[in-house]
Motif scaffolding. Structure first.
Motif, mmCIF file in Angstrom:
data_model
loop_
_atom_site.group_PDB
_atom_site.id
_atom_site.type_symbol
_atom_site.label_atom_id
_atom_site.label_comp_id
_atom_site.label_asym_id
_atom_site.label_seq_id
_atom_site.Cartn_x
_atom_site.Cartn_y
_atom_site.Cartn_z
ATOM 1 N N LEU A 100 -62.236 -64.617 62.236
ATOM 2 C CA LEU A 100 -61.600 -65.751 61.572
ATOM 3 C C LEU A 100 -62.598 -66.434 60.641
ATOM 4 N N GLN A 101 -62.246 -66.512 59.343
ATOM 5 C CA GLN A 101 -63.118 -67.111 58.345
ATOM 6 C C GLN A 101 -62.262 -67.827 57.313
ATOM 7 N N THR A 102 -62.943 -68.607 56.488
ATOM 8 C CA THR A 102 -62.256 -69.293 55.396
ATOM 9 C C THR A 102 -62.168 -68.385 54.177
ATOM 10 N N ALA A 103 -61.299 -68.769 53.245
ATOM 11 C CA ALA A 103 -61.124 -67.969 52.030
ATOM 12 C C ALA A 103 -62.396 -67.955 51.183
ATOM 13 N N ALA A 104 -63.113 -69.072 51.164
ATOM 14 C CA ALA A 104 -64.352 -69.137 50.377
ATOM 15 C C ALA A 104 -65.408 -68.191 50.940
ATOM 16 N N GLN A 105 -65.528 -68.132 52.274
ATOM 17 C CA GLN A 105 -66.498 -67.226 52.885
ATOM 18 C C GLN A 105 -66.158 -65.764 52.582
ATOM 19 N N ILE A 106 -64.888 -65.419 52.659
ATOM 20 C CA ILE A 106 -64.477 -64.033 52.369
ATOM 21 C C ILE A 106 -64.760 -63.685 50.921
ATOM 22 N N ALA A 107 -64.485 -64.620 49.996
ATOM 23 C CA ALA A 107 -64.742 -64.365 48.577
ATOM 24 C C ALA A 107 -66.227 -64.146 48.313
ATOM 25 N N VAL A 108 -67.068 -64.953 48.944
ATOM 26 C CA VAL A 108 -68.517 -64.797 48.771
ATOM 27 C C VAL A 108 -68.987 -63.456 49.328
ATOM 28 N N GLN A 109 -68.490 -63.076 50.500
ATOM 29 C CA GLN A 109 -68.910 -61.805 51.102
ATOM 30 C C GLN A 109 -68.457 -60.613 50.262
ATOM 31 N N MET A 110 -67.237 -60.660 49.723
ATOM 32 C CA MET A 110 -66.762 -59.558 48.891
ATOM 33 C C MET A 110 -67.554 -59.470 47.593
ATOM 34 N N ALA A 111 -67.874 -60.611 47.004
ATOM 35 C CA ALA A 111 -68.688 -60.609 45.781
ATOM 36 C C ALA A 111 -70.080 -60.051 46.053
ATOM 37 N N ARG A 112 -70.655 -60.438 47.223
ATOM 38 C CA ARG A 112 -71.969 -59.914 47.579
ATOM 39 C C ARG A 112 -71.920 -58.397 47.787
ATOM 40 N N ALA A 113 -70.863 -57.898 48.424
ATOM 41 C CA ALA A 113 -70.737 -56.449 48.638
ATOM 42 C C ALA A 113 -70.579 -55.709 47.316
ATOM 43 N N LYS A 114 -69.814 -56.296 46.387
ATOM 44 C CA LYS A 114 -69.634 -55.662 45.077
ATOM 45 C C LYS A 114 -70.938 -55.620 44.308
ATOM 46 N N GLU A 115 -71.707 -56.701 44.356
ATOM 47 C CA GLU A 115 -72.996 -56.732 43.661
ATOM 48 C C GLU A 115 -73.971 -55.728 44.269
ATOM 49 N N GLU A 116 -73.974 -55.624 45.593
ATOM 50 C CA GLU A 116 -74.854 -54.647 46.238
ATOM 51 C C GLU A 116 -74.466 -53.216 45.854
ATOM 52 N N GLU A 117 -73.166 -52.954 45.782
ATOM 53 C CA GLU A 117 -72.732 -51.608 45.377
ATOM 54 C C GLU A 117 -73.131 -51.308 43.938
ATOM 55 N N ARG A 118 -73.042 -52.306 43.050
ATOM 56 C CA ARG A 118 -73.432 -52.090 41.660
ATOM 57 C C ARG A 118 -74.926 -51.812 41.544
ATOM 58 N N ARG A 119 -75.740 -52.601 42.256
ATOM 59 C CA ARG A 119 -77.182 -52.367 42.215
ATOM 60 C C ARG A 119 -77.543 -51.005 42.807
ATOM 61 N N ARG A 120 -76.845 -50.629 43.862
ATOM 62 C CA ARG A 120 -77.120 -49.327 44.471
ATOM 63 C C ARG A 120 -76.741 -48.186 43.526
ATOM 64 N N PHE A 121 -75.652 -48.356 42.788
ATOM 65 C CA PHE A 121 -75.234 -47.316 41.840
ATOM 66 C C PHE A 121 -76.208 -47.224 40.667
ATOM 67 N N GLU A 122 -76.706 -48.390 40.188
ATOM 68 C CA GLU A 122 -77.657 -48.371 39.083
ATOM 69 C C GLU A 122 -78.996 -47.763 39.508
ATOM 70 N N ALA A 123 -79.367 -47.961 40.765
ATOM 71 C CA ALA A 123 -80.636 -47.411 41.239
ATOM 72 C C ALA A 123 -80.557 -45.921 41.565
ATOM 73 N N THR A 124 -79.347 -45.383 41.636
ATOM 74 C CA THR A 124 -79.190 -43.967 41.964
ATOM 75 C C THR A 124 -79.631 -43.092 40.788
ATOM 76 N N ASP A 125 -80.211 -41.960 41.087
ATOM 77 C CA ASP A 125 -80.647 -41.018 40.054
ATOM 78 C C ASP A 125 -79.434 -40.495 39.286
ATOM 79 N N PRO A 126 -79.454 -40.536 37.930
ATOM 80 C CA PRO A 126 -78.295 -40.032 37.157
ATOM 81 C C PRO A 126 -77.959 -38.577 37.446
ATOM 82 N N ALA A 127 -78.983 -37.797 37.816
ATOM 83 C CA ALA A 127 -78.720 -36.386 38.134
ATOM 84 C C ALA A 127 -77.862 -36.259 39.389
ATOM 85 N N GLU A 128 -78.002 -37.208 40.321
ATOM 86 C CA GLU A 128 -77.204 -37.161 41.547
ATOM 87 C C GLU A 128 -75.834 -37.804 41.366
#
Length: 326
Positions: free
Chosen positions: A135-163
């Motif tokens: 059980l969480q508030t809408a603001a907490q869920i929005a922050v967590q989803m934004a953080r997960a999206k940012e982490e996925e973007r950084r992880r994709f940018e750090a990945t080797d283009p060959a892979e």
């Protein structure tokens, strides 16, 4: 005065309790004996000047475990020193200090409410969207989803283009699994489109007559000459006058004696024309010099001219009627 006060207290307030039960009396006597022993051993003296409102609670109480007054001395005197002493002494104080030191080392001097929160949420149960379960508030869920999206973007940018395949050209395969050369396929497709366009242009040129081809060439030539032509053309323009004189008009009455051509003349293609009179057509094409003068058409040209004449006459009469009404 002190002796009279002691006699007064002993007379009114130090009356012995009447025995109620045999067992209870023995128990009370044992308690009184223990209290007297404790008070005598500790040297405790009860000195209370405000004793006028006391009542004999021991005589009115039926409870065997009720408070009793015992160990009283006959003379009351004021104590000049404190008889309270600390239980445990120096050893207990040392143990308390050691316990406080251990607590301070574990909590870093903070209480439970002031303890820092854990920023790393790796141990939390997460859903596929990146939000924490529970059980969480809408603001907490929005922050967590934004953080997960940012982490996925950084992880994709750090990945080797060959892979990850970023920036790589797509590989296409046919039904059998062989790799298709896209560059060659695109070149063949462009070549095929170009051939189709050239074929359409040839078909358009094939359906054109010689006169239409010459007219297209003349139009292109005039457009090319218009680049170097003056903006205004006056009546003394020699080139314009020669062009108007060479233009043939089938209904021109002076065409027979003003023409410079001998016989029927030649067409624009250079072929000789029929010298005699011929019925006009909508394309203004004159018959060749080999024509025998027999009209073998189905009469469509004559009907076309009649329809044009009726249309023009109708438009002229409508205009004149409108002008008369105005």
């Amino acid at each position: 005065m002190s002796s009279s006060l002691a006699e007064y207290l002993a007379k009114n307030y130090l009356t012995a309790d009447p025995p109620k039960k045999k067992g209870g009396l023995k128990k009370r006597k044992r308690k009184e004996k223990d209290a007297a022993t404790t008070s005598s051993s500790s040297g405790l003296i009860i000195a209370d000047d405000d004793a006028a409102g006391w009542e004999n609670t021991a005589a009115n109480s039926d409870d065997d475990d009720g408070p009793t007054i015992s160990g009283m001395t006959k003379s009351f005197k004021k104590s000049t020193t404190s008889n309270w002493k600390t239980i445990g002494g120096a050893s207990e104080a040392a143990e308390t200090a050691a316990a406080d030191a251990i607590l301070a080392a574990n909590t870093d001097g903070r209480t439970e409410d002031d303890a820092p929160t854990v920023a790393d949420d790796s141990l939390a149960v997460k859903m596929s969207s990146g939000a924490h379960a529970g059980l969480q508030t809408a603001a907490q869920i929005a922050v967590q989803m934004a953080r997960a999206k940012e982490e996925e973007r950084r992880r994709f940018e750090a990945t080797d283009p060959a892979e990850s395949g970023k920036g790589q050209e797509t590989i296409y395969r046919d039904a059998s699994g062989r790799i298709i050369n896209i560059a060659m396929q695109r070149a063949e497709a462009r070549k095929k489109i170009r051939e189709e366009e050239e074929k359409k242009e040839r078909e358009k040129e094939m359906v054109k007559g010689d006169v239409q081809k010459l007219q297209s060439e003349e139009r292109a030539k005039r457009l090319e000459d218009a680049k170097y032509m003056t903006l205004a053309r006056y009546a003394d323009d020699t080139e314009l006058n020669d062009e108007l004189k060479d233009r043939e008009r089938w209904a021109d009455p002076a065409a027979a004696f003003l023409t410079k051509k001998k016989g029927g003349g030649t067409s624009k293609t250079g072929k000789p024309l029929f010298a005699g009179a011929a019925q006009p057509n909508r394309f203004s094409i004159r018959p060749g010099h080999r024509w025998d003068g027999v009209d073998r058409a189905n009469g469509f040209e004559a009907k076309w001219f009649q329809a044009q004449n009726r249309k023009n006459e109708k438009s002229r009469r409508a205009y004149e009627t409108q002008m008369d009404l105005d």
